[in-house]
Design a protein around this motif. Structure first.
Motif, PDB file in Angstrom:
ATOM      1  N   SER B  62       0.772  -1.274   0.044  1.00  0.00           N
ATOM      2  CA  SER B  62      -0.056   0.013  -0.039  1.00  0.00           C
ATOM      3  C   SER B  62       0.848   1.441  -0.063  1.00  0.00           C
ATOM      4  O   SER B  62       0.392   2.547   0.108  1.00  0.00           O
ATOM      5  CB  SER B  62      -0.955   0.071   1.220  1.00  0.00           C
ATOM      6  OG  SER B  62      -1.927  -1.042   1.358  1.00  0.00           O
ATOM      7  N   LEU B  63       2.220   1.009   0.094  1.00  0.00           N
ATOM      8  CA  LEU B  63       3.130   2.273  -0.055  1.00  0.00           C
ATOM      9  C   LEU B  63       2.976   2.851  -1.283  1.00  0.00           C
ATOM     10  O   LEU B  63       2.710   2.309  -2.022  1.00  0.00           O
ATOM     11  CB  LEU B  63       4.396   1.798   0.038  1.00  0.00           C
ATOM     12  CG  LEU B  63       4.644   1.043   1.557  1.00  0.00           C
ATOM     13  CD1 LEU B  63       6.237   0.579   1.330  1.00  0.00           C
ATOM     14  CD2 LEU B  63       4.966   2.160   2.789  1.00  0.00           C
ATOM     15  N   GLU B  64       3.357   4.289  -1.296  1.00  0.00           N
ATOM     16  CA  GLU B  64       3.362   4.939  -2.801  1.00  0.00           C
ATOM     17  C   GLU B  64       4.731   4.797  -3.251  1.00  0.00           C
ATOM     18  O   GLU B  64       5.917   5.045  -2.563  1.00  0.00           O
ATOM     19  CB  GLU B  64       3.190   6.483  -2.362  1.00  0.00           C
ATOM     20  CG  GLU B  64       3.156   7.350  -3.606  1.00  0.00           C
ATOM     21  CD  GLU B  64       3.286   8.710  -3.534  1.00  0.00           C
ATOM     22  OE1 GLU B  64       3.308   9.454  -2.370  1.00  0.00           O
ATOM     23  OE2 GLU B  64       3.489   9.368  -4.671  1.00  0.00           O
ATOM     24  N   VAL B  65       4.676   3.746  -4.251  1.00  0.00           N
ATOM     25  CA  VAL B  65       5.804   3.496  -4.891  1.00  0.00           C
ATOM     26  C   VAL B  65       5.736   3.723  -6.313  1.00  0.00           C
ATOM     27  O   VAL B  65       4.672   3.465  -6.977  1.00  0.00           O
ATOM     28  CB  VAL B  65       5.729   1.864  -4.593  1.00  0.00           C
ATOM     29  CG1 VAL B  65       7.111   1.364  -5.529  1.00  0.00           C
ATOM     30  CG2 VAL B  65       6.111   1.560  -3.252  1.00  0.00           C
ATOM     31  N   PHE B  66       6.767   4.345  -7.052  1.00  0.00           N
ATOM     32  CA  PHE B  66       6.637   4.627  -8.386  1.00  0.00           C
ATOM     33  C   PHE B  66       8.142   4.579  -9.252  1.00  0.00           C
ATOM     34  O   PHE B  66       8.906   4.541  -8.522  1.00  0.00           O
ATOM     35  CB  PHE B  66       5.999   5.994  -8.856  1.00  0.00           C
ATOM     36  CG  PHE B  66       6.553   7.165  -7.856  1.00  0.00           C
ATOM     37  CD1 PHE B  66       6.439   7.604  -6.595  1.00  0.00           C
ATOM     38  CD2 PHE B  66       7.520   8.044  -8.566  1.00  0.00           C
ATOM     39  CE1 PHE B  66       7.047   8.484  -5.814  1.00  0.00           C
ATOM     40  CE2 PHE B  66       8.262   9.095  -7.928  1.00  0.00           C
ATOM     41  CZ  PHE B  66       7.938   9.324  -6.633  1.00  0.00           C
ATOM     42  N   TYR B  67       8.169   4.523 -10.499  1.00  0.00           N
ATOM     43  CA  TYR B  67       9.460   4.652 -11.004  1.00  0.00           C
ATOM     44  C   TYR B  67       9.544   6.040 -11.857  1.00  0.00           C
ATOM     45  O   TYR B  67       8.396   6.298 -12.231  1.00  0.00           O
ATOM     46  CB  TYR B  67       9.487   3.518 -11.890  1.00  0.00           C
ATOM     47  CG  TYR B  67       8.550   3.160 -13.124  1.00  0.00           C
ATOM     48  CD1 TYR B  67       7.512   2.416 -12.821  1.00  0.00           C
ATOM     49  CD2 TYR B  67       8.884   3.720 -14.483  1.00  0.00           C
ATOM     50  CE1 TYR B  67       6.558   2.017 -13.909  1.00  0.00           C
ATOM     51  CE2 TYR B  67       7.978   3.765 -15.299  1.00  0.00           C
ATOM     52  CZ  TYR B  67       6.658   2.813 -15.057  1.00  0.00           C
ATOM     53  OH  TYR B  67       5.610   2.629 -16.060  1.00  0.00           O
ATOM     54  N   GLU B  68      10.776   6.413 -12.109  1.00  0.00           N
ATOM     55  CA  GLU B  68      10.972   7.629 -12.789  1.00  0.00           C
ATOM     56  C   GLU B  68      12.202   7.734 -13.728  1.00  0.00           C
ATOM     57  O   GLU B  68      13.041   7.004 -13.402  1.00  0.00           O
ATOM     58  CB  GLU B  68      11.101   8.606 -11.732  1.00  0.00           C
ATOM     59  CG  GLU B  68      11.271  10.040 -12.198  1.00  0.00           C
ATOM     60  CD  GLU B  68      10.179  10.879 -12.936  1.00  0.00           C
ATOM     61  OE1 GLU B  68      10.101  10.326 -14.359  1.00  0.00           O
ATOM     62  OE2 GLU B  68       9.222  11.330 -12.381  1.00  0.00           O
ATOM     63  N   SER B  69      11.983   8.201 -14.953  1.00  0.00           N
ATOM     64  CA  SER B  69      12.978   8.298 -15.703  1.00  0.00           C
ATOM     65  C   SER B  69      14.006   9.456 -15.227  1.00  0.00           C
ATOM     66  O   SER B  69      13.310  10.533 -15.150  1.00  0.00           O
ATOM     67  CB  SER B  69      12.577   8.511 -17.220  1.00  0.00           C
ATOM     68  OG  SER B  69      13.546   9.119 -17.878  1.00  0.00           O
ATOM     69  N   ALA B  70      15.207   9.100 -15.471  1.00  0.00           N
ATOM     70  CA  ALA B  70      16.250  10.338 -15.204  1.00  0.00           C
ATOM     71  C   ALA B  70      16.042  11.491 -15.993  1.00  0.00           C
ATOM     72  O   ALA B  70      16.015  12.395 -15.513  1.00  0.00           O
ATOM     73  CB  ALA B  70      17.576   9.777 -14.956  1.00  0.00           C
ATOM     74  N   ALA B  71      15.900  10.947 -17.285  1.00  0.00           N
ATOM     75  CA  ALA B  71      15.972  12.067 -18.207  1.00  0.00           C
ATOM     76  C   ALA B  71      14.411  13.056 -18.171  1.00  0.00           C
ATOM     77  O   ALA B  71      14.508  14.285 -18.464  1.00  0.00           O
ATOM     78  CB  ALA B  71      15.921  11.516 -19.843  1.00  0.00           C
ATOM     79  N   GLU B  72      13.369  12.297 -17.777  1.00  0.00           N
ATOM     80  CA  GLU B  72      12.209  12.980 -17.448  1.00  0.00           C
ATOM     81  C   GLU B  72      12.120  13.810 -16.394  1.00  0.00           C
ATOM     82  O   GLU B  72      11.607  14.906 -16.426  1.00  0.00           O
ATOM     83  CB  GLU B  72      11.018  11.997 -17.795  1.00  0.00           C
ATOM     84  CG  GLU B  72      10.884  11.422 -18.886  1.00  0.00           C
ATOM     85  CD  GLU B  72       9.532  10.656 -19.118  1.00  0.00           C
ATOM     86  OE1 GLU B  72       8.542  11.205 -19.160  1.00  0.00           O
ATOM     87  OE2 GLU B  72       9.423   9.288 -19.351  1.00  0.00           O
ATOM     88  N   TYR B  73      12.984  13.464 -15.104  1.00  0.00           N
ATOM     89  CA  TYR B  73      12.916  14.172 -14.155  1.00  0.00           C
ATOM     90  C   TYR B  73      13.671  15.282 -14.386  1.00  0.00           C
ATOM     91  O   TYR B  73      13.456  16.310 -13.692  1.00  0.00           O
ATOM     92  CB  TYR B  73      13.567  13.312 -13.004  1.00  0.00           C
ATOM     93  CG  TYR B  73      13.663  13.925 -11.815  1.00  0.00           C
ATOM     94  CD1 TYR B  73      12.494  14.447 -10.932  1.00  0.00           C
ATOM     95  CD2 TYR B  73      15.001  13.924 -11.271  1.00  0.00           C
ATOM     96  CE1 TYR B  73      12.829  14.988  -9.804  1.00  0.00           C
ATOM     97  CE2 TYR B  73      15.079  14.550  -9.726  1.00  0.00           C
ATOM     98  CZ  TYR B  73      13.912  15.142  -9.155  1.00  0.00           C
ATOM     99  OH  TYR B  73      14.053  15.779  -7.991  1.00  0.00           O
TER     100      TYR B  73
END
Lengths: 331, 331
Positions: B62-73
């Protein structure tokens, strides 16, 4: 111009923009009642639109906003979809099984669902907690909704100003794009209608559309092989197969990720002699201020792609509504 | 067996498993200090591994967990990465520019960064708030970290039991997969080393690996064209270009999305005579209980793919460490 009804397009876009009062009422109600997070939910083309809504919002928002695939939700689940979640969907026919089942599951988990369902008289439409029913313009509906959420959260001060411009100029600006793009689109179609495979590269609020244009148009409707790739990811493997004659199209937008696609466009001439850059900046968009152009980049490129499709369809003698398998076979 | 050092592989996996005490100390400290959300962060191959970690966690958490692209960030940003965010990265060389800049930006936003950096003596490694330095086994490191986060959140009761099995049996089980798969892999390589394009289909905790195997191995290292697609998305457009001779490989895992890939495997014989199903269930994994098999499906398929790579490399007389452009040109 081939298959082009200017007035019909203008009316369609203006009709979508006129949904804004309705959308505002819904989002403002949600805001007063309180919510925990926003989930853009879809499959195939609508999944791609969901991705775009999330990128669009990430430019400004601190809200917890994510996208979810209906099929993945039905198997893996997502515990963040719960009491307080607003699930947002779009559906033309309302008949996609994963969407119907996904909505049921999300509602059972406590979420409320806001649906843009083109046909109001469908079971899916009747299941909605909040329903907006109007044909086409999916991305614009999503962006209007996203913007209202951000406005209500105090993250979008010039919301009124932006939509005053869109209401006044957007429809005309987009049909002008189609007219301006038509001769380019015809040449492009003649160059590429016979490609063995075509590569599409895009980023930002255009990435979802790059993915779905390749898959839902060229593969599904033109039966031409494609690969789509995010502009940043292009340099992390895929570009090794690009050589002189590899057909590559780069979509360059005016949103926050413009630079990622420009990097691809600048690099390609070193290794490839068969690339095309489609840059929203090359289109006039009369009446739209610079700062509001990025938000509609996917609509601009969609207008260009519309013209490409019409010409490929004609050259290939392949009506775009033929399907080999989709809804023809059991699977 | 060609290019196969069994003991070295066993030692490598066991060495990675032995990192668990170190990982537990780090995650337990983070847990005591408190955190808001977890962001798996990467680009290219590490972005793909980040996707897999998120699917893996979504099954339970139930944790807030996500992935992110370095370039998009670095371009669009992500306001959810802030005070209280734990960013998790993996890097072999520590020299990828987007990763270095992304970590700086995340730390400036208040996040703490846990890094698996193969080489401890790099600037990136020195920037970490929490560092684990050990070569290879990226996905296993990520899964161990993910599992500890879920265990500490009370979402993974049989954590100790699962890792007791893995510690005892995983290394041996995976080298046995390589041995069992080798003759299949050689035949597969002979069938497909000359493909004009190859389609890879996968889902669940294998989807990221499907994406990166296609891009970072076949495209980048074998210079063979590919397209990868999520099993659920296959039916939403892409399958229209599949005909009798189209080479398609479906990865079937034992995680929550198994059924999505089985659906593709069941459908393909209707329209295609050139497909392959690689199902983790066909491998013994001696000592691993049924309920813990799904969690290692990507490692099993990675072991099969290792064998395919070795044979394609030999057949194509194309050493996998040659690059045309990657780190050869400016871009």
């Amino acid at each position: 111009m081939l298959k082009f009804n200017e007035q019909k397009k203008i009316d369609s876009i203006n009709g979508a923009l006129a949904l804004r009062k309705n959308i505002e009422t819904i989002v403002d109600d949600i805001h007063s009642e309180g919510f925990k997070n926003v989930c853009w939910f879809g499959i195939g083309g609508t999944y791609a639109s969901a991705m775009q809504a999330v990128v669009h919002m990430k430019e400004k928002t601190s809200l917890e906003v994510f996208y979810e695939s209906a099929a993945e939700y039905l198997t893996t689940g997502n515990k963040r979809i719960a009491e307080g979640t607003i699930v947002i969907i779009s559906s033309v026919t309302g008949s996609t099984e994963e969407m119907v089942d996904g909505v049921k599951k999300a509602q059972k988990a406590g979420a409320k669902v806001l649906g843009f369902i083109d046909i109001a008289d469908t079971n899916l439409a009747k299941m909605m907690d909040y329903l907006v029913s109007y044909p086409e313009n999916e991305q614009l509906k999503f962006f209007m909704t996203a913007d209202r959420f951000m406005y209500k959260s105090g993250e979008f001060d010039d919301y009124e100003d932006k939509y005053a411009e869109y209401d006044k100029h957007l429809a005309k600006a987009l049909v002008e794009v189609e007219k301006d793009a038509d001769s380019f689109a015809e040449c492009f179609a003649k160059e590429h209608n016979n490609d063995e495979i075509h590569y599409f590269v895009g980023a930002g609020n255009q990435y979802g559309a790059t993915y779905s244009y390749a898959m839902c148009y060229w593969e599904e409707q033109h039966w031409i092989k494609t690969k789509s790739i995010h502009s940043a990811e292009f340099f992390h493997g895929m570009f090794e197969i690009v050589v002189r004659d590899t057909p590559v199209t780069v979509y360059v937008t005016e949103d926050s990720q413009r630079e990622l696609s420009l990097r691809v466009a600048r690099f390609l001439p070193q290794i490839c002699a068969n690339y095309t850059v489609i840059d929203t900046k090359d289109y006039d968009l009369s009446g739209i201020s610079d700062k509001y152009r990025g938000g509609i980049s996917p609509l601009v490129i969609h207008a260009v792609n519309n013209r490409i499709d019409v010409h490929i369809e004609k050259l290939n003698c392949h009506p775009m509504d033929i399907r080999r398998y989709y809804r023809q076979l059991d699977y």
